[in-house]
Write a protein that holds these residues in place. Structure first.
Motif, PDB file in Angstrom:
ATOM      1  N   ARG A  35      12.097 -61.945  46.870  1.00 42.99           N
ATOM      2  CA  ARG A  35      10.767 -62.112  47.470  1.00 42.99           C
ATOM      3  C   ARG A  35      10.792 -63.415  48.261  1.00 42.99           C
ATOM      4  O   ARG A  35      11.085 -64.473  47.722  1.00 42.99           O
ATOM      5  CB  ARG A  35       9.687 -62.178  46.407  1.00 42.99           C
ATOM      6  N   THR A  37       8.975 -66.225  50.907  1.00 46.71           N
ATOM      7  CA  THR A  37       7.707 -66.803  51.344  1.00 46.71           C
ATOM      8  C   THR A  37       8.005 -67.754  52.491  1.00 46.71           C
ATOM      9  O   THR A  37       8.787 -68.695  52.335  1.00 46.71           O
ATOM     10  CB  THR A  37       7.020 -67.577  50.201  1.00 46.71           C
ATOM     11  N   ALA A 141       8.156 -54.187  54.017  1.00 44.98           N
ATOM     12  CA  ALA A 141       6.888 -54.633  54.593  1.00 44.98           C
ATOM     13  C   ALA A 141       6.257 -55.780  53.801  1.00 44.98           C
ATOM     14  O   ALA A 141       5.511 -56.588  54.361  1.00 44.98           O
ATOM     15  CB  ALA A 141       5.912 -53.458  54.690  1.00 44.98           C
ATOM     16  N   ASP A 142       6.569 -55.875  52.505  1.00 50.05           N
ATOM     17  CA  ASP A 142       5.969 -56.925  51.663  1.00 50.05           C
ATOM     18  C   ASP A 142       6.797 -58.214  51.649  1.00 50.05           C
ATOM     19  O   ASP A 142       6.644 -59.037  50.759  1.00 50.05           O
ATOM     20  CB  ASP A 142       5.749 -56.409  50.241  1.00 50.05           C
ATOM     21  N   THR A 144       9.954 -58.590  51.036  1.00 54.14           N
ATOM     22  CA  THR A 144      11.036 -58.597  50.066  1.00 54.14           C
ATOM     23  C   THR A 144      12.259 -57.952  50.716  1.00 54.14           C
ATOM     24  O   THR A 144      12.149 -57.261  51.734  1.00 54.14           O
ATOM     25  CB  THR A 144      10.665 -57.846  48.770  1.00 54.14           C
TER      26      THR A 144
END
Length: 158
Positions: A35, A37, A141-142, A144
């Motif tokens: 993930r 950010t 899309a998230d 990740t």
């Protein structure tokens, strides 16, 4: 105890101590899910953090790490199209013993790994090696992504 048996016993003990303190080789591949950010994205600099979770593949050439779990946290920056990174990974082997280390990646070189600490059979681990990303899927899309990394090096246990 007679002298030849005592001498043989002492020699075997010295060999056992020497063997347990020798550098041992490791290598393998781990794959996982990360993930990401984005902290900052500009025209000449991007700064990201990530957390990833994965598993050492069963094809690992180093038996004690087969199917070990790995969790990493890291920080990276991309400048001039090149990534620099640093972070730590915690490994948990199939018996529940752990070791932790830190990694550093610089442009145009394999990444470097260093063991910091361990529990159980990994207590007192030292050494390190190199790592190299070998595959990365397209970001989901998230934000990740799925990744695989090979690694190899040497370690010593007390």
């Amino acid at each position: 105890m007679n002298k030849p048996i005592l001498t043989l016993t002492m020699a075997l003990l010295a060999l056992a101590v020497t063997a347990s303190a020798a550098d041992l080789e490791y290598s393998g591949t781990f794959c996982g899910h990360a993930r990401n950010t984005v902290l900052y994205a500009g025209p000449d600099l991007t700064v990201v953090t990530w957390e990833s979770w994965g598993i050492q593949t069963p094809e690992s050439t180093f038996e004690p790490w087969k199917n070990a779990s790995v969790r990493c946290v890291g920080y990276g920056r991309v400048a001039d199209g090149k990534m620099t990174s640093t972070g730590s990974c915690l490994w948990t082997d199939s018996t529940g013993d752990t070791f932790i280390g830190e990694f550093q990646g610089v442009p145009d070189k394999p990444g470097v790994w260093r063991f910091l600490s361990g529990t159980g059979k990994w207590k007192g681990i030292t050494g390190g090696g190199q790592y190299q990303p070998v595959s990365r899927g397209k970001n989901f899309a998230d934000a990740t992504a799925a990744t695989c990394t090979t690694h190899s090096g040497k370690y010593t246990l007390p």
